[in-house]
Write a protein that holds these residues in place. Sequence first.
Motif, PDB file in Angstrom:
ATOM      1  N   PHE A  11     -74.531  47.081 -56.995  1.00 22.56           N
ATOM      2  CA  PHE A  11     -75.808  46.658 -57.197  1.00 22.56           C
ATOM      3  C   PHE A  11     -76.596  47.130 -58.592  1.00 22.56           C
ATOM      4  CE2 PHE A  11     -75.060  47.022 -52.433  1.00 22.56           C
ATOM      5  CZ  PHE A  11     -74.991  45.555 -52.333  1.00 22.56           C
ATOM      6  N   ARG A  12     -75.998  46.932 -59.534  1.00 23.39           N
ATOM      7  CA  ARG A  12     -76.601  47.182 -60.832  1.00 23.39           C
ATOM      8  C   ARG A  12     -77.920  46.780 -60.867  1.00 23.39           C
ATOM      9  NH1 ARG A  12     -71.005  46.244 -63.068  1.00 23.39           N
ATOM     10  NH2 ARG A  12     -70.140  48.105 -64.217  1.00 23.39           N
ATOM     11  N   ASN A  13     -78.357  45.584 -60.508  1.00 25.01           N
ATOM     12  CA  ASN A  13     -79.486  44.703 -60.634  1.00 25.01           C
ATOM     13  C   ASN A  13     -80.711  45.329 -59.792  1.00 25.01           C
ATOM     14  OD1 ASN A  13     -78.004  43.733 -58.322  1.00 25.01           O
ATOM     15  ND2 ASN A  13     -79.561  42.054 -58.222  1.00 25.01           N
ATOM     16  N   LEU A  14     -80.214  46.452 -58.777  1.00 23.96           N
ATOM     17  CA  LEU A  14     -81.362  47.075 -57.873  1.00 23.96           C
ATOM     18  C   LEU A  14     -81.637  48.362 -58.484  1.00 23.96           C
ATOM     19  CD1 LEU A  14     -79.960  46.084 -54.376  1.00 23.96           C
ATOM     20  CD2 LEU A  14     -81.751  44.983 -55.928  1.00 23.96           C
ATOM     21  N   PRO A  15     -82.801  48.769 -58.282  1.00 24.16           N
ATOM     22  CA  PRO A  15     -83.389  50.167 -58.582  1.00 24.16           C
ATOM     23  C   PRO A  15     -82.884  51.089 -57.549  1.00 24.16           C
ATOM     24  CG  PRO A  15     -85.283  49.079 -57.499  1.00 24.16           C
ATOM     25  CD  PRO A  15     -84.236  48.081 -57.920  1.00 24.16           C
ATOM     26  N   VAL A  16     -82.702  52.366 -58.048  1.00 21.29           N
ATOM     27  CA  VAL A  16     -82.054  53.326 -57.120  1.00 21.29           C
ATOM     28  C   VAL A  16     -82.639  53.250 -55.822  1.00 21.29           C
ATOM     29  CG1 VAL A  16     -82.190  55.932 -56.935  1.00 21.29           C
ATOM     30  CG2 VAL A  16     -81.442  55.202 -59.127  1.00 21.29           C
ATOM     31  N   GLU A  17     -84.093  53.311 -55.678  1.00 24.91           N
ATOM     32  CA  GLU A  17     -84.671  53.261 -54.218  1.00 24.91           C
ATOM     33  C   GLU A  17     -83.901  52.217 -53.354  1.00 24.91           C
ATOM     34  OE1 GLU A  17     -87.099  55.390 -57.328  1.00 24.91           O
ATOM     35  OE2 GLU A  17     -86.051  53.243 -56.989  1.00 24.91           O
ATOM     36  N   GLU A  18     -83.988  51.072 -53.934  1.00 27.49           N
ATOM     37  CA  GLU A  18     -83.159  50.061 -53.085  1.00 27.49           C
ATOM     38  C   GLU A  18     -81.945  50.105 -52.730  1.00 27.49           C
ATOM     39  OE1 GLU A  18     -84.328  46.117 -53.995  1.00 27.49           O
ATOM     40  OE2 GLU A  18     -86.159  46.508 -54.945  1.00 27.49           O
ATOM     41  N   ASP A  36     -73.621  53.865 -66.075  1.00 29.55           N
ATOM     42  CA  ASP A  36     -73.810  52.929 -66.838  1.00 29.55           C
ATOM     43  C   ASP A  36     -75.515  52.467 -66.399  1.00 29.55           C
ATOM     44  OD1 ASP A  36     -73.710  52.022 -64.061  1.00 29.55           O
ATOM     45  OD2 ASP A  36     -72.657  49.991 -64.763  1.00 29.55           O
ATOM     46  N   ILE A  37     -76.055  52.348 -65.348  1.00 33.35           N
ATOM     47  CA  ILE A  37     -77.387  52.089 -65.043  1.00 33.35           C
ATOM     48  C   ILE A  37     -78.105  53.093 -64.483  1.00 33.35           C
ATOM     49  CG2 ILE A  37     -78.696  49.999 -63.944  1.00 33.35           C
ATOM     50  CD1 ILE A  37     -77.378  49.284 -66.178  1.00 33.35           C
ATOM     51  N   HIS A  38     -77.860  53.614 -63.236  1.00 37.05           N
ATOM     52  CA  HIS A  38     -78.584  54.332 -62.334  1.00 37.05           C
ATOM     53  C   HIS A  38     -78.734  55.757 -62.793  1.00 37.05           C
ATOM     54  CE1 HIS A  38     -77.396  50.757 -59.419  1.00 37.05           C
ATOM     55  NE2 HIS A  38     -78.525  50.791 -59.473  1.00 37.05           N
ATOM     56  N   GLU A  48     -81.514  64.452 -61.195  1.00 33.61           N
ATOM     57  CA  GLU A  48     -82.074  65.403 -60.143  1.00 33.61           C
ATOM     58  C   GLU A  48     -82.918  64.567 -59.336  1.00 33.61           C
ATOM     59  OE1 GLU A  48     -84.644  68.184 -62.618  1.00 33.61           O
ATOM     60  OE2 GLU A  48     -82.959  69.627 -62.296  1.00 33.61           O
ATOM     61  N   THR A  49     -83.685  63.510 -59.690  1.00 34.27           N
ATOM     62  CA  THR A  49     -84.203  62.639 -58.865  1.00 34.27           C
ATOM     63  C   THR A  49     -83.472  62.058 -57.876  1.00 34.27           C
ATOM     64  OG1 THR A  49     -86.246  62.259 -60.513  1.00 34.27           O
ATOM     65  CG2 THR A  49     -85.974  60.925 -58.848  1.00 34.27           C
ATOM     66  N   VAL A  50     -82.452  61.339 -58.430  1.00 32.14           N
ATOM     67  CA  VAL A  50     -81.362  60.447 -57.594  1.00 32.14           C
ATOM     68  C   VAL A  50     -80.670  61.393 -56.570  1.00 32.14           C
ATOM     69  CG1 VAL A  50     -79.319  59.365 -57.616  1.00 32.14           C
ATOM     70  CG2 VAL A  50     -81.101  58.885 -59.401  1.00 32.14           C
TER      71      VAL A  50
END
Length: 254
Positions: A11-18, A36-38, A48-50
């Motif tokens: 899900f490269r197109n989705l933000p981390v939260e989703e 690559d993205i997240h 750290e946030t993720v």
Amino acid sequence: MFKIGLCSVTFRNLPVEEVIRAAKEAEIQGIEWGGDIHVPPGNLEQAETVAALTEDAGMEVTSYGSYYRLGETEDASFETILQTAVKLKAPSIRVWAGRKGSNEVTETDWRTIVEDARRIGDLSKERDIQINLEYHGRTLTDTVQSATRLMKEINHENISLYWQPALFETVEERKNSINQIKPWLTHVHVFHWKIIDGSRIVYSFSEGTNDWKGYLAELEKDDGVRYLMIEFVKGDRVEQFWDDVGVLKGLMNE
């Protein structure tokens, strides 16, 4: 013991939260976060946030899916990737065994890749992080023979190997490959797709159940945990991911 994970590149197109929300709804156990993205290399605050968000959702970070290629230094340095993995609290880092297939490389290429593998194996061991080579085309793990030779030549306790179905092999050839690389095998990328005219065509996982029954029988592990990480779903749809997880859980419970 199997656990189910998700490769965030699905899900490269989705933000981390989703991505986390989709994984939590599916009631899986972990996420391999892509570089690559997240979680870009060097963005330590994001890492750290993720890590915190994944943990708060009751899941594990299974690995850091880097795009480091052994023997190359043009992209992010391994040291930067390792720092990022530490902040992500990733127990392992996925890397690629070069950029050429086994039928293209010279013996000099082999030595360069083996030496770099040992180097990063030593560095990551100091941080208690394992290295996993992706089992992938156009690298030195593109055939079971090449992957076996590579792992024997690297001969490093901190370097292991993922597995995934090789695209142009039969089901029986794939099952045989699992047995041959088992001494180094850790986790698995799970998918049901094909390359047709140069394009990746992704199918519903339910269409691949007969194949995967056979793979799972070979992949069973007597001790420890082996993650089955779903990579790409039909239409890039979260709902399809949920369906695919349900099918995979059914196979695991048979």
